[in-house]
Design an enzyme around this catalytic site. Structure first.
Site, PDB file in Angstrom:
ATOM      1  N   ASP A  72      54.163  90.476 -98.887  1.00 18.84           N
ATOM      2  CA  ASP A  72      55.274  91.246 -99.470  1.00 18.84           C
ATOM      3  C   ASP A  72      56.601  90.470 -99.447  1.00 18.84           C
ATOM      4  O   ASP A  72      57.625  90.974 -98.945  1.00 18.84           O
ATOM      5  CB  ASP A  72      55.473  92.567 -98.704  1.00 18.84           C
ATOM      6  CG  ASP A  72      54.179  93.339 -98.502  1.00 18.84           C
ATOM      7  OD1 ASP A  72      53.346  93.357 -99.418  1.00 18.84           O
ATOM      8  OD2 ASP A  72      54.015  93.937 -97.419  1.00 18.84           O
ATOM      9  N   GLU A 124      53.512 100.840-106.385  1.00 18.63           N
ATOM     10  CA  GLU A 124      54.383 100.470-105.260  1.00 18.63           C
ATOM     11  C   GLU A 124      55.087  99.160-105.597  1.00 18.63           C
ATOM     12  O   GLU A 124      54.932  98.620-106.692  1.00 18.63           O
ATOM     13  CB  GLU A 124      53.571 100.333-103.962  1.00 18.63           C
ATOM     14  CG  GLU A 124      52.504  99.242-104.010  1.00 18.63           C
ATOM     15  CD  GLU A 124      51.582  99.220-102.791  1.00 18.63           C
ATOM     16  OE1 GLU A 124      51.698 100.084-101.907  1.00 18.63           O
ATOM     17  OE2 GLU A 124      50.722  98.319-102.731  1.00 18.63           O
TER      18      GLU A 124
HETATM   19  O1  FUB Z   1      52.171  95.386 -96.566  1.00 16.21           O
HETATM   20  C1  FUB Z   1      51.915  96.764 -96.510  1.00 16.21           C
HETATM   21  C2  FUB Z   1      51.925  97.350 -97.873  1.00 16.21           C
HETATM   22  O2  FUB Z   1      50.945  96.715 -98.670  1.00 16.21           O
HETATM   23  C3  FUB Z   1      53.198  97.172 -98.650  1.00 16.21           C
HETATM   24  O3  FUB Z   1      54.255  97.983 -98.255  1.00 16.21           O
HETATM   25  C4  FUB Z   1      52.671  97.417-100.009  1.00 16.21           C
HETATM   26  O4  FUB Z   1      53.555  97.100-101.032  1.00 16.21           O
HETATM   27  C5  FUB Z   1      51.405  96.588-100.001  1.00 16.21           C
HETATM   28  O5  FUB Z   1      51.662  95.231-100.256  1.00 16.21           O
END
Ligand code: FUB
Length: 340
Positions: A32, A239
């Site tokens: 991320d 997301e």
């Molecule tokens: O790294 C945990 C979660 O996985 C992140 O917050 C999301 O965007 C996905 O990458």
């Protein structure tokens, strides 16, 4: 010029850029990556993956991260500095577990780290921590930012020096559990033919640690001006919202989650509406896809992650970067960075 005057032709496979990049960090698992230019250097704010032994599920329980490291580099391809532990969950009064994708911002020489974590009731909130140094360490405020929820904060600084917080994520990110500003334990997804759940935006106050307004929904429209629907999971938001501005246009990019693309949409305001334009990054090795986009020394870069360093373990990822290429009309060249 309006968004409607911004044509984007679908790209043929031949125009897809095949990219092969090495992990930037090899002594930690990282994911991320939110990248920014501070003090003329590239700073990266990633999640810090580790093996927690928690079995994989659809809520992402296996992403049980507990701290953040910040990395920086003076030049692309140059030495990368690990600034050590920037923030640990044990030092965040309100947070219990799962420190997911963070972001950072700078204002008047002070640095702000925005991060999601589950609180004592297992509800995701967004917290903020401050430092005089972009590499940290950061000191967290005792409470999460009021009126925030869900995951994946991203702060965008507009050309007029206003700052906007974007956030939200479905499934494990809990966005589907927020109805009329109230958290419900039950998941509630709109019908397949209804408008999909939307990412959120709120302007930040000048103190950078509180919202200037109630979070608003961001509309993502198709080529006919209709909102993307729940059933359109090749294109709808899941997301990892990120916004960058180029030639006066606002680019909202995000992960489509269960279809594993980084997609983008373009608008004329930080609030949108944004019109869907295409795929920036095709699925990578591992379930999640999460990125950031930053301009550094006259070139644009895509930061992303995959699970190549761990041989494909979704919860043990490694951050990478590659140059982002634009067509003359402002559209983004699709990247395929899949490694087997
Ligand atoms: O790294 C945990 C979660 O996985 C992140 O917050 C999301 O965007 C996905 O990458």
């Amino acid at each position: 010029e309006k968004v409607e005057d911004f044509p984007v032709e679908p790209q043929s496979e031949a125009e897809v850029l095949n990219v092969s990049s090495e992990p930037l960090i090899t002594d930690n698992f990282t994911a991320d990556p939110s990248a920014h230019v501070f003090q003329d250097k590239l700073y990266i704010y990633p999640s810090h993956d580790y093996y927690s032994g928690i079995p994989e599920d659809d809520l992402g329980s296996h992403f049980n991260m507990r701290d953040y490291h910040v990395y920086s580099m003076d030049s692309v391809g140059g030495k990368i500095t690990d600034h050590g532990v920037a923030l640990d969950v044990k030092d965040v009064k309100w947070a219990k577990r799962q420190m997911w994708a963070p972001d950072a911002a700078e204002k008047d020489g002070k640095y702000y780290l925005y991060f999601p974590a589950k609180d004592k009731d297992d509800i995701f909130r967004i917290g903020v921590a401050t430092s005089d140094n972009p590499g940290g360490p950061f000191v967290a405020l005792p409470e999460p930012i009021e009126n925030t929820f869900s995951i994946d904060p991203a702060v965008f600084k507009d050309s007029d020096n206003e700052y906007y917080l974007y956030f939200g994520g479905i499934w494990g990110g809990q966005l589907q559990r927020w109805q009329n500003d109230t958290f419900e334990m039950e998941d509630a997804y709109p019908a397949d033919t209804a408008s999909a759940l939307k990412p959120k935006i709120a302007k930040l106050n000048s103190d950078m640690v509180s919202l200037a307004e109630t979070p608003r929904d961001i509309q993502i429209l198709d080529e006919n001006g209709k909102e993307l629907t729940t059933g359109d999971n090749e294109r709808r938001f899941f997301e990892a919202a990120w916004v960058h501005k180029m030639n006066g246009k606002y680019y909202l990019s995000y992960s489509t989650g269960d279809t594993h693309n980084i997609a983008y949409a373009v608008g004329d305001s930080p609030y949108g509406p944004f019109t869907y334009k295409g795929v920036i990054l095709k699925p990578v090795l591992g379930w999640t896809n999460h990125h950031s986009i930053v301009e550094f020394k006259g070139k644009w870069y895509l930061f992303y992650h995959d699970s190549s360093l761990s041989g494909g373990k979704t919860y043990l990822r490694s951050i990478k970067m590659t140059e982002l290429k634009f067509n003359d009309d402002g559209s983004i060249r699709t990247i395929d960075a899949m490694v087997s």
